[in-house]
Design a protein around this motif. Structure first.
Motif, PDB file in Angstrom:
ATOM      1  N   THR A   1      -7.706  -0.376  -2.072  1.00 18.23           N
ATOM      2  CA  THR A   1      -6.952   0.692  -2.736  1.00 18.23           C
ATOM      3  C   THR A   1      -7.102   1.970  -1.922  1.00 18.23           C
ATOM      4  O   THR A   1      -8.228   2.360  -1.575  1.00 18.23           O
ATOM      5  CB  THR A   1      -7.462   0.923  -4.163  1.00 18.23           C
TER       6      THR A   1
ATOM      7  N   SER B   1      -5.989   6.187  -1.430  1.00 15.77           N
ATOM      8  CA  SER B   1      -5.525   7.385  -2.129  1.00 15.77           C
ATOM      9  C   SER B   1      -5.853   8.597  -1.278  1.00 15.77           C
ATOM     10  O   SER B   1      -6.795   8.573  -0.471  1.00 15.77           O
ATOM     11  CB  SER B   1      -6.179   7.515  -3.510  1.00 15.77           C
TER      12      SER B   1
ATOM     13  N   ASP C   1      -4.615  13.222  -0.810  1.00 17.52           N
ATOM     14  CA  ASP C   1      -3.712  14.332  -1.117  1.00 17.52           C
ATOM     15  C   ASP C   1      -2.649  14.365  -0.027  1.00 17.52           C
ATOM     16  O   ASP C   1      -2.765  15.083   0.972  1.00 17.52           O
ATOM     17  CB  ASP C   1      -4.484  15.654  -1.177  1.00 17.52           C
ATOM     18  N   TRP C   2      -1.611  13.580  -0.219  1.00 13.96           N
ATOM     19  CA  TRP C   2      -0.561  13.454   0.789  1.00 13.96           C
ATOM     20  C   TRP C   2       0.258  14.737   0.834  1.00 13.96           C
ATOM     21  O   TRP C   2       0.777  15.198  -0.182  1.00 13.96           O
ATOM     22  CB  TRP C   2       0.333  12.258   0.464  1.00 13.96           C
TER      23      TRP C   2
ATOM     24  N   CYS D   1       5.734   9.059  -2.182  1.00 18.24           N
ATOM     25  CA  CYS D   1       4.877   7.996  -1.661  1.00 18.24           C
ATOM     26  C   CYS D   1       5.639   6.680  -1.638  1.00 18.24           C
ATOM     27  O   CYS D   1       6.372   6.355  -2.586  1.00 18.24           O
ATOM     28  CB  CYS D   1       3.621   7.855  -2.523  1.00 18.24           C
TER      29      CYS D   1
ATOM     30  N   HIS E   1       5.408   4.450 -10.993  1.00 14.65           N
ATOM     31  CA  HIS E   1       4.347   4.571  -9.993  1.00 14.65           C
ATOM     32  C   HIS E   1       4.688   5.608  -8.923  1.00 14.65           C
ATOM     33  O   HIS E   1       3.888   5.872  -8.027  1.00 14.65           O
ATOM     34  CB  HIS E   1       4.124   3.207  -9.320  1.00 14.65           C
TER      35      HIS E   1
ATOM     36  N   ARG F   1       2.279   8.666  -8.527  1.00 14.94           N
ATOM     37  CA  ARG F   1       0.857   8.404  -8.318  1.00 14.94           C
ATOM     38  C   ARG F   1       0.520   8.534  -6.833  1.00 14.94           C
ATOM     39  O   ARG F   1       1.363   8.325  -5.952  1.00 14.94           O
ATOM     40  CB  ARG F   1       0.490   7.017  -8.832  1.00 14.94           C
ATOM     41  N   LEU F   2      -0.726   8.877  -6.565  1.00 17.42           N
ATOM     42  CA  LEU F   2      -1.171   9.097  -5.190  1.00 17.42           C
ATOM     43  C   LEU F   2      -2.035   7.959  -4.666  1.00 17.42           C
ATOM     44  O   LEU F   2      -2.642   8.100  -3.601  1.00 17.42           O
ATOM     45  CB  LEU F   2      -1.957  10.412  -5.096  1.00 17.42           C
ATOM     46  N   ASP F   3      -2.096   6.842  -5.394  1.00 15.67           N
ATOM     47  CA  ASP F   3      -2.912   5.713  -4.962  1.00 15.67           C
ATOM     48  C   ASP F   3      -2.076   4.441  -4.989  1.00 15.67           C
ATOM     49  O   ASP F   3      -1.062   4.349  -5.690  1.00 15.67           O
ATOM     50  CB  ASP F   3      -4.148   5.556  -5.849  1.00 15.67           C
TER      51      ASP F   3
ATOM     52  N   ARG G   1      -2.763  -0.075  -4.273  1.00 18.16           N
ATOM     53  CA  ARG G   1      -3.585  -1.192  -3.791  1.00 18.16           C
ATOM     54  C   ARG G   1      -2.683  -2.137  -3.003  1.00 18.16           C
ATOM     55  O   ARG G   1      -1.625  -2.553  -3.495  1.00 18.16           O
ATOM     56  CB  ARG G   1      -4.269  -1.935  -4.936  1.00 18.16           C
TER      57      ARG G   1
END
Length: 311
Positions: free
Chosen positions: A64, A66, A68-69, A201, A224, A227-229, A231
């Motif tokens: 997984t 993640s 701070d893009w 993302c 989704h 979201r910043l993560d 898997r």
């Protein structure tokens, strides 16, 4: 269960950057770092990478990611190499030295020839005679005296020395040029992860072969998207490599299939790991030069990795 950190190798980062526990760690990617390939086989390998060699045939790996893009093309995820990773390939140079055969030396005269020459000189020397022999010769008719020596040879040798025999070396044949050694083929590799593109993302994957690399982006589901993560997983199915990402609502979704990725690849040549990169390098804006302070383009991208598993 996370893999043992002692088996991991650091690429483009110090060796002490390998964490003690691979279950949760982070990689910092400076600006202008990337893992990419342009045709023909021009590698850009500046991204921080941690990879390991496997003791058993590769089955699957997942993690997984993640962060701070912020900037275009910010990314991180899994990477698998079929061969040595770019930057770890050592070029072997073979130097061939050719020595020409030397000409044989002049053969020295044999002891027998020296003995013959000494016997010739001894036989030419005058021998003492008795008085009676001298009287007989004086009473005999006078014999003509030998002609005077010529001007060119004041002291002619009664027996000229034998000529020295020399051996002519055989003609030298041109040596054939060294055999052509084709360059080692570039290693194949695939990376999959989360990439920030167009202010959103995406699930991303890149497949690199000897002809170059492709680039594929997939939009995430609406639930989704913010979201910043994410898997991601890579899995071996026969000779193919399947690439997945996880949707919490519907489970694993197939991102792509890289056919024949493992064809002709030995199990011991496979390397698996994680990477982080920030390819963008926008420099400093006029506002930042006026008001000071570091910009996003000057900061490192810190990517967090959770739950790394390699089978």
């Amino acid at each position: 269960m996370p893999p043992d950190s002692s088996s991991f190798t650091a690429l483009n980062i110090p060796n002490d950057a390998v964490p003690e526990w691979m279950g949760s760690f982070a990689l910092a990617a400076p600006p202008n770092t990337d893992l990419w390939r342009k045709p023909p086989s021009r590698d850009t390998s500046t991204a921080p990478i941690l990879y390991t060699a496997l003791r058993s045939p590769f089955i699957a790996a997942e993690v997984t990611v993640s962060a701070d893009w912020e900037l275009e093309w910010d990314q991180g995820g899994l990477v698998i190499f079929a061969g040595a990773p770019p930057g770890r390939i050592a070029a072997a140079t073979t130097t061939t030295t050719t020595t020409a055969p030397s000409a044989p030396a002049i053969a020295p005269s044999s002891p027998r020839a020296a003995t013959d020459r000494s016997s010739d000189r001894s036989s030419a020397a005058p021998t003492p005679t008795s008085p009676s022999a001298a009287t007989d010769r004086s009473s005999a008719a006078p014999t003509p005296s030998p002609p005077p020596p010529s001007a060119g040879h004041p002291h002619p040798h009664p027996h000229p020395p034998p000529s020295y025999v020399t051996q002519t070396p055989p003609p030298q044949t041109a040596l054939p040029p060294p055999a052509y050694t084709p360059p080692a083929p570039s290693s194949k590799w695939v990376k999959v992860g989360l990439e920030f593109c167009n202010n959103a993302c995406h699930a991303t994957s890149v497949c690199a072969t000897s002809d170059g690399a492709d680039w594929a982006l997939t939009s995430l589901p609406a639930h989704h998207a913010r979201r910043l993560d994410l898997r991601v997983k890579i899995e071996r199915i026969g000779y193919a490599l399947w690439v997945w990402y996880e949707d919490e609502a519907s489970g694993w979704k197939k991102l792509r299939e890289v056919t024949w990725f493992f064809w002709g690849v030995e199990d011991k040549a496979v390397r698996v790991g994680v990477y982080a990169s920030r390819p963008a390098n926008f420099g400093v804006s006029a506002y930042e030069r006026r008001h000071g302070g570091p910009s996003a383009g000057q900061r490192n991208l810190c990517v967090d990795f959770e739950g790394l598993e390699i089978f």
